[in-house]
Design an enzyme around this catalytic site. Sequence first.
Site, PDB file in Angstrom:
ATOM      1  CD  GLU A 505      -3.189  -0.816   2.080  1.00 36.67           C
ATOM      2  OE1 GLU A 505      -3.350  -0.100   2.551  1.00 36.67           O
ATOM      3  OE2 GLU A 505      -3.855  -2.161   1.928  1.00 36.67           O
TER       4      GLU A 505
HETATM    5  C1  LIG Z   1       2.724  -9.007   1.122  1.00 34.15           C
HETATM    6  C2  LIG Z   1       2.805  -8.834  -0.248  1.00 34.15           C
HETATM    7  C3  LIG Z   1       1.806  -8.582  -0.545  1.00 34.15           C
HETATM    8  C4  LIG Z   1       1.784  -7.740  -1.780  1.00 34.15           C
HETATM    9  N1  LIG Z   1      -0.589  -7.634  -2.103  1.00 34.15           N
HETATM   10  C5  LIG Z   1      -0.624  -6.891  -3.155  1.00 34.15           C
HETATM   11  C6  LIG Z   1      -1.702  -7.488  -3.949  1.00 34.15           C
HETATM   12  O1  LIG Z   1      -2.959  -7.639  -3.738  1.00 34.15           O
HETATM   13  N2  LIG Z   1      -2.018  -6.428  -5.025  1.00 34.15           N
HETATM   14  C7  LIG Z   1      -1.121  -6.017  -5.823  1.00 34.15           C
HETATM   15  O2  LIG Z   1      -0.958  -5.372  -6.694  1.00 34.15           O
HETATM   16  N3  LIG Z   1       0.506  -5.796  -5.315  1.00 34.15           N
HETATM   17  C8  LIG Z   1       0.131  -6.823  -4.380  1.00 34.15           C
HETATM   18  N4  LIG Z   1       1.824  -6.062  -3.566  1.00 34.15           N
HETATM   19  C9  LIG Z   1       2.585  -5.482  -3.737  1.00 34.15           C
HETATM   20  C10 LIG Z   1       3.263  -4.420  -2.885  1.00 34.15           C
HETATM   21  O3  LIG Z   1       1.854  -3.165  -3.353  1.00 34.15           O
HETATM   22  C11 LIG Z   1       4.240  -3.453  -4.348  1.00 34.15           C
HETATM   23  O4  LIG Z   1       5.568  -4.658  -3.461  1.00 34.15           O
HETATM   24  C12 LIG Z   1       4.543  -2.235  -3.069  1.00 34.15           C
HETATM   25  O5  LIG Z   1       3.688  -1.386  -3.899  1.00 34.15           O
HETATM   26  C13 LIG Z   1       6.473  -2.140  -4.497  1.00 34.15           C
HETATM   27  O6  LIG Z   1       6.848  -2.209  -5.449  1.00 34.15           O
HETATM   28  P1  LIG Z   1       7.222  -3.327  -4.924  1.00 34.15           P
HETATM   29  O7  LIG Z   1       7.952  -4.253  -4.097  1.00 34.15           O
HETATM   30  O8  LIG Z   1       7.900  -3.621  -6.656  1.00 34.15           O
HETATM   31  O9  LIG Z   1       9.326  -2.307  -5.303  1.00 34.15           O
HETATM   32  P2  LIG Z   1       9.741  -0.813  -6.141  1.00 34.15           P
HETATM   33  O10 LIG Z   1       8.128  -0.871  -6.729  1.00 34.15           O
HETATM   34  O11 LIG Z   1      10.337  -1.894  -7.126  1.00 34.15           O
HETATM   35  O12 LIG Z   1      10.954  -0.304  -4.993  1.00 34.15           O
HETATM   36  C14 LIG Z   1      11.555  -0.291  -4.272  1.00 34.15           C
HETATM   37  C15 LIG Z   1      12.062   0.669  -2.874  1.00 34.15           C
HETATM   38  O13 LIG Z   1      12.366   2.172  -3.936  1.00 34.15           O
HETATM   39  C16 LIG Z   1      11.448   2.516  -3.397  1.00 34.15           C
HETATM   40  N5  LIG Z   1      11.070   3.675  -4.474  1.00 34.15           N
HETATM   41  C17 LIG Z   1      10.682   3.114  -5.991  1.00 34.15           C
HETATM   42  N6  LIG Z   1      10.203   4.571  -6.502  1.00 34.15           N
HETATM   43  C18 LIG Z   1      10.408   5.503  -5.527  1.00 34.15           C
HETATM   44  C19 LIG Z   1      11.191   6.848  -5.727  1.00 34.15           C
HETATM   45  N7  LIG Z   1      10.094   7.791  -7.219  1.00 34.15           N
HETATM   46  N8  LIG Z   1      10.627   7.541  -4.663  1.00 34.15           N
HETATM   47  C20 LIG Z   1      11.614   7.294  -3.529  1.00 34.15           C
HETATM   48  N9  LIG Z   1      11.932   5.419  -3.791  1.00 34.15           N
HETATM   49  C21 LIG Z   1      11.210   4.914  -4.285  1.00 34.15           C
HETATM   50  C22 LIG Z   1      10.563   1.832  -2.782  1.00 34.15           C
HETATM   51  O14 LIG Z   1       9.970   2.670  -2.049  1.00 34.15           O
HETATM   52  C23 LIG Z   1      10.853   0.197  -2.912  1.00 34.15           C
HETATM   53  O15 LIG Z   1      11.247   0.954  -1.031  1.00 34.15           O
HETATM   54  C24 LIG Z   1       1.951  -7.679  -2.309  1.00 34.15           C
HETATM   55  C25 LIG Z   1       3.832  -6.399  -1.947  1.00 34.15           C
HETATM   56  C26 LIG Z   1       4.037  -7.693  -0.589  1.00 34.15           C
HETATM   57  C27 LIG Z   1       5.232  -7.742  -0.738  1.00 34.15           C
END
Ligand SMILES: Cc1cc2nc3c(=O)[nH]c(=O)nc-3n(C[C@H](O)[C@H](O)[C@H](O)COP(=O)(O)OP(=O)(O)OC[C@H]3O[C@@H](n4cnc5c(N)ncnc54)[C@H](O)[C@@H]3O)c2cc1C
Length: 828
Positions: A505
């Site tokens: 989220e």
């Molecule tokens: C257990 C779990 C349950 C989930 N459930 C769902 C679900 O039901 N439905 C769904 O659609 N998704 C779900 N997600 C996905 C979740 O919303 C994403 O993991 C989240 O949006 C972050 O994406 P990412 O993990 O690819 O990290 P990335 O986007 O790759 O980010 C990596 C890091 O970079 C940082 N970052 C990225 N862009 C910026 C910026 N512009 N400025 C500063 N920092 C930045 C992020 O904060 C993070 O620390 C789930 C994830 C997990 C782990």
Amino acid sequence: MTTLIVVLFLVAAWCLAFIGAPLFVWTVAVALLLAALGFASALGATALLVCSAAFGVLALLLNVLPLRRAVLSGWIFAIFKKVQPEMSSTEREVLESGDIWWEAEMFRGRPDWEKLLSFQYTRLTAEEQAFLDHECEALCKLCDDWQIEYEARDLPQAAWDYIREKKFFSMLIKKEYGGLGFSANAQSAVVTKLATKSITLAVTVMVPNSLGPGELLMHYGTDEQKKKWLPGLVDGSEIPCFGLTGPEVGSDATAMPDVGYVCHAEIDGKKTLGIRLTFSKRYITLAPVATVIGLAFKLRDPEGLLGDRSKLARDGDLGITCALLPATTPGVHIGRRHYPGAAFMNGTIHGRDVFVPIDAIIGGPAMAGKGWRMLTECLSAGRGISLPALATAAGQIGYRMTGVYARFRRQFKVSVGKFEGVQEATGRIAGYAYTLEATRVLTASAVDHCAPGVTTAIAKYHMTELMRKIINDGMDVLGGKGIQQGPRNFMATGYKATPVAITVEGANILTRNLMIYGQGAIRCHPYVFPEMEAARENDLVKFDKLLFGHLGFAINRAVRAFTLALSGARLARAPVTGEFAPYFQQLERMSAALAFTSDLTMGTLGGKLKFKERLSARLGDVLSQLYIASCVLKFYLEGSQSEAERVHARWALDHCLSEIGLAFDGFIRNFPVAWARGLLRVVVFPLGNRFRPVSDRLNARVADLLLEPSDVRERLSWLVFKNGGERDPIGRMEHAWRVGLSSEAAYVKYFRLANKGAIVGDTVAARLDDALRRGLLSAEEVAQARAYDAARYDVILTDDFSKEYLAGDFAAEAAAAIEAAGLLARVA
Ligand SMILES: Cc1cc2nc3c(=O)[nH]c(=O)nc-3n(C[C@H](O)[C@H](O)[C@H](O)COP(=O)(O)OP(=O)(O)OC[C@H]3O[C@@H](n4cnc5c(N)ncnc54)[C@H](O)[C@@H]3O)c2cc1C
């Protein structure tokens, strides 16, 4: 005489700036100054004439609106339009989504405290309270966290059935559709309670109640869609999930490659308008068991089959769209499970050339391309419920259980909770737990009134960060008891699952650096967003009014911030008297400082601020702490205001102010424009940053309270599931606490005798017998000391297992073997 007039004028000008007098009052004031100077013959005739002429021109220019627009603001308007950064429609949709609430008061530099104090927390209805007391209790009793996390990696079937039967999945669905129709505050309380028993249980229940098919249907679904899907979502025959994230896109979900083409297909011999989808999603919670999938994808209509709407879009690209499709739709493939460190269902979903009819779009074809707005609007509310609830659960368990352990665990003949070093950690746990419950209840109540996007982002980020700190501190205090996993461990699952709360989220780094202040500054500022809109609409009349309002606002906040800083905030308002009044005053002062700093920052850095994440994160921290401190003040004033409450609230408020000081200090030191850096330092901290971290003395007082029964202990842990009995890790600790408190005096008496060498024996039992023999303890005291010692020992025990069990042979290792963990040979 002249000096007196000038001094009087300067004082008057200062007062006018401080109260924010309108332009015509300033005009009159300067006219009076000139008249007074003329009357006192302070200026020569020529000088007076020149000054009067200059004043006249300026007064006309500023007060005659058509003239002002033609000469002044028209010119600024042209520049503003040129330098204003491009904003995509997606960015605008995000900015416009959600409401602003109390955080806007704190941002604008002059909070109306009455608004906060008169705001009503959402009270739980009798039905909601009964649900917590009965259904939640019963569901918790069906779950064994160790068995769920380690052996089954799933909830027991009885728990799944009960969740469905008692409509846990439909807390947010309104009663008219058969759902429970609970308030946000009640949903938050339910999730908190379940999370104190099992993270997997809480996540399973919270996901269908947050961003997903249920909420999207409630807000945007057509009547047909509601009729089709809501009954199944209510009775649990349909299990929903929502797929936004994919391998290529996480935080930047708007860049998703998942695509749907509007086309015709032959379905049951009929030509049907629909969408052909190709997508790949991962990390999707509940996907492995889902029967209905909410899907976000980019919709294209190159042939213009949707009519006029698509002609408006370039290349038929309609933008992000949300649809609902049965998991059994041909071409949909529910993939394998992920394992996110907790056993809730989470996995992948893929689809290739999946055809769905056009009315699969949530809200029907009229909502094609509106998916991002729908998601951000719903997210802004849900973000204030689920993850803050998980975080609060960590606070409630942390407070209650760490207190039990730190009281019972003795090393060097002293309860470890009495060591100053341990108190640093337990004091933080207590202060953060207070902060969490205060923020939870106000934020959830706010969600019951509106959809406060910035507030909920603040709550999501800061509460999950506090969760992480509480769990880390808790693990340190528990030592090996926190590390050794098994049925007795109440902390390890939370420790493993913390990164989930941090990441979902809105991942926390992104939320802190980009969202809180980025969205907050534009939404909460009374002028910036309207000015941008005026520029977009090319409305000079509107812009002119806003521009001059903005100038007055900036001057007023600068003068207020500086004056309040010089007065130690004593000139600020406080809606209460006594010990807590200075907190209100300091917050008002820092609120004015934030308003001034924001204007100076936007004025000097403009669109570059978006890329200066470290800077905007620090201003976001200031805004957040102003909000959190407001939550604490409200919570304290709504509470018993007992001595224990007073001490906890002061800890939390001192911490917030210290964080504000740190954030401002870091911001000013790193501000890239030298002259602005100097000005900021003078206005914000003319006497230096006087905010200090919580004192050792105050920290020790809350740490001591954590070890004692108190009204605050009950208020901060009221949602902990305590009735799990002696096989439940928390039930065990609760039992020990009860026995311990009633028999501690006898045990302490025994302990002192033993330490002095007044009684002898190799074991506690033998020494107690000796004490009885010598008449140093009565029979009743001996019985009590024995009970205490047994309870104490149970608290410090951890689990052990056979090699076979740890190798995964759960059948070979019966429950009796786990039970044997409690029967370790004792060395007293
Ligand atoms: C257990 C779990 C349950 C989930 N459930 C769902 C679900 O039901 N439905 C769904 O659609 N998704 C779900 N997600 C996905 C979740 O919303 C994403 O993991 C989240 O949006 C972050 O994406 P990412 O993990 O690819 O990290 P990335 O986007 O790759 O980010 C990596 C890091 O970079 C940082 N970052 C990225 N862009 C910026 C910026 N512009 N400025 C500063 N920092 C930045 C992020 O904060 C993070 O620390 C789930 C994830 C997990 C782990």
